[in-house]
Design an enzyme around this catalytic site. Structure first.
Site, short mmCIF file in Angstrom:
data_model
loop_
_atom_site.label_atom_id
_atom_site.label_comp_id
_atom_site.label_asym_id
_atom_site.label_seq_id
_atom_site.Cartn_x
_atom_site.Cartn_y
_atom_site.Cartn_z
N HIS A 88 0.67 8.41 7.08
CA HIS A 88 1.76 7.70 7.78
C HIS A 88 2.79 8.64 8.38
O HIS A 88 3.64 8.20 9.16
CB HIS A 88 2.49 6.76 6.80
N HIS A 100 1.44 7.06 2.46
CA HIS A 100 0.71 8.31 2.22
C HIS A 100 0.86 9.28 3.39
O HIS A 100 1.52 8.98 4.40
CB HIS A 100 -0.77 8.04 1.90
N LYS A 156 0.87 -1.18 0.00
CA LYS A 156 0.00 0.00 0.00
C LYS A 156 0.90 1.23 0.00
O LYS A 156 2.04 1.17 0.46
CB LYS A 156 -0.92 0.01 1.23
#
Length: 572
Positions: A133, A130, A127
């Site tokens: 985080h 982004h 994933k």
């Protein structure tokens, strides 16, 4: 360096028999205004034992202590004894300490012999990394640096989200719609597109969810085809993650994620059974936590697969046995509060007396101006894009001001990335906030670039001073601190003096913003000092005294920025 507060407490203890030194020290306050002194001692508690009015006691104590050379004045203000420190003595003490300790000023050996684990960042494999985080990543990194600075033996763990049903989903999506060449060309964005498509298709065909669960069970059982795909996704993801970590200047001692504990969970489940806390519920295994005000914790599903909570418990037991930690800190969003409360309680019920050494450090959530982040819907802002845009914005600003400087790329990187980190750490960590491109790329006001520019300005003053500054920084200079006792200089010195205390406070509260706010204050007062005082004067003794204050401010700002994970450029 003299502990002024403790010294005042010891002086007062000689005059006040009813209170111990530590009690007095805890009572001492900092007045709201500099004109009221540096410290104040309230006398209300003494009224009963001394059988006099508090203001009368304050007056008597002030008269007894007035004349001590450590203070320029001691006054009573109503029921308080207000202490005005000798400015020259304090300035000399602070400057000498900074010169002696340099990069270690503010640090200590407080944590010597104690092991601390800080788990932070922990993105999900396959994933995107982004903007959501960034909080755990930079808050966790700063907490690590603060504890390390205080002498703790500190271990950084990136508990990767590299296991769980989502990998069943990813494998199913890849088999149905994926192409190897697409993944190899642009792994994270391609895998994200598969993950989004899986959820879109699962809304039309719910059987896909069952297929994903069955695929993950095969992965847990070690089936080669599923394991090889999972390993490939993990390896490709780590390449991109490490690129982002390199930009942020962040390192880890361990990347042991959830998968590392896959063969350690049977033992954990067996211990729960032995302790009699595991129960059957509709074919699944749970720990009933109702009597502790929490819902039951699901430990193993009907199909035998484990959950996040099972792996967290296994990880904690492994870390205690492997590292023998004194504290095990988890920097994880406040949305997970219940999760941590549940498994901390389970650890306790399993009979582990170190359960209270596990600490959850929560933080607020990031949302977008048009709604919440969602990887399932592909609604994300990539952290790499944020960092690259911040660097490019800095480069444009510098090019407009300075033209094509030889160091423009290096400085743009330090300042642009520093701006993003500083913004994240400038507010209390528990606050939610809305991500805004305009805000993150705004370098005006109380920002990282402002503090970095102040450091660069101090460096410039020292460079321009030539041999005078060299003598100061080598410790060979002479410091007539009577030259720098003006109000602006003194307020700056007091802030520098308080820096070690601020570092300890940040550790106690797991709160980097305490450091951030303090170095903003130091930067502001340095700039006032810079404007109020003529530093490079003709008189050599006065010049060296003022340069010593400049150096002390510069070094303290650099040390504070380092604790935030931000570089301090020598020029901008």
């Amino acid at each position: 360096m003299t502990d002024q507060k403790k010294e005042i407490a010891e002086l007062l203890a000689e005059k006040v028999e009813a209170l111990e030194v530590e009690e007095i020290e805890n009572m001492i306050e900092i007045p709201p205004e500099g004109s009221m002194g540096d410290y104040a001692f309230p006398c209300f508690r003494l009224a009963k034992s001394m059988r006099r009015a508090p203001n009368q006691i304050a007056q008597e104590l002030a008269e007894q202590l007035r004349g001590d050379g450590r203070f320029s004045d001691v006054r009573n203000v109503n029921a308080y004894v207000n202490f005005f420190l000798n400015r020259e003595h304090l300035t000399s003490d602070v400057v000498s300490e900074v010169l002696k300790k340099g990069k270690r000023y503010g640090g200590s050996d407080l944590g010597k012999g104690q092991k601390i684990i800080v788990e932070f960042s922990s993105p999900n494999i396959a994933k995107p990394f982004h903007i959501g985080h960034i909080r755990t990543t930079v808050i966790g990194n700063s907490i690590y640096k603060i504890f390390d600075f205080l002498g703790y033996d500190t271990v950084r763990i990136n508990h990767l989200g590299d296991y769980g049903t989502q990998f069943g989903k990813m494998i199913v999506a890849y088999r149905r719609w994926g192409k190897e060449e697409d993944v190899r060309r642009e792994p994270i964005k391609t895998l994200l597109s598969y993950y989004v498509k899986f959820h879109e298709e699962a809304e039309k065909d719910p059987s896909l969810e069952d297929e994903a669960r069955a695929t993950f069970t095969r992965l847990e059982n070690g089936e080669k085809e599923e394991h090889d795909l999972w390993q490939w996704f993990r390896d490709e993801s780590l390449k991109e993650f490490k690129y982002v970590y390199d930009l942020l200047g962040i390192e880890f001692d361990s990347y042991a994620g959830e998968s590392f504990y896959s063969d350690k969970m049977d033992r954990i489940v067996d211990i729960m059974k032995e302790k009699g806390i595991l129960k059957e519920s509709d074919g699944a295994q749970i720990v009933d936590l109702e009597e502790y005000g929490m819902p039951p914790a699901l430990i193993r599903k009907k199909d035998g697969s484990t959950l996040y909570i099972t792996r967290d418990i296994a990880a904690a037991v492994y870390r205690k046995e492997h590292y023998n930690f004194d504290r095990n800190i988890y920097v994880v969003a406040s949305q997970q509060n219940l999760h941590f409360q549940q498994w901390f309680k389970i650890i306790e019920l399993m009979g582990y007396d170190w359960a209270d050494q596990c600490v959850h450090v929560p933080f607020g959530m990031v949302s977008l101006e048009d709604g919440t982040l969602s990887t399932r819907k592909g609604k994300v802002v990539f952290l790499l894009d944020v960092l690259n845009n911040a660097v490019e914005k800095t480069r444009q600003i510098m090019r407009e001001k300075n033209g094509e400087d030889a160091d423009i790329d290096e400085i743009s990187k330090k300042v642009g990335i520093g701006a993003v980190i500083f913004q994240e750490l400038s507010n209390n960590r528990i606050k939610d906030y809305v991500f805004s491109w305009d805000k993150v790329l705004n370098f005006e006001g109380e920002t990282g670039p402002y503090v970095q520019y102040t450091h660069a300005r101090a460096a410039s003053v020292l460079r321009n001073a030539g041999k005078s500054a060299e003598r100061v920084m080598s410790g060979e200079g002479t410091f007539d601190m009577s030259c720098v006792t003006g109000d602006t200089a003194y307020e700056l010195i007091k802030l520098i003096y308080r820096f070690p205390e601020v570092v300890r406070e940040a550790a106690d509260k797991y709160e980097p913003s305490v450091v951030t706010r303090h170095i903003i204050d130091i930067a502001q007062y340095f700039n006032r000092f810079y404007h109020d005082e003529h530093i490079l004067v003709e008189d050599e003794a006065e010049k060296q005294a003022k340069l010593a204050v400049v150096y002390a401010a510069k070094q303290t700002i650099a040390n504070g920025l380092a604790l935030l994970g931000i570089e301090a450029p020598e020029k901008m």
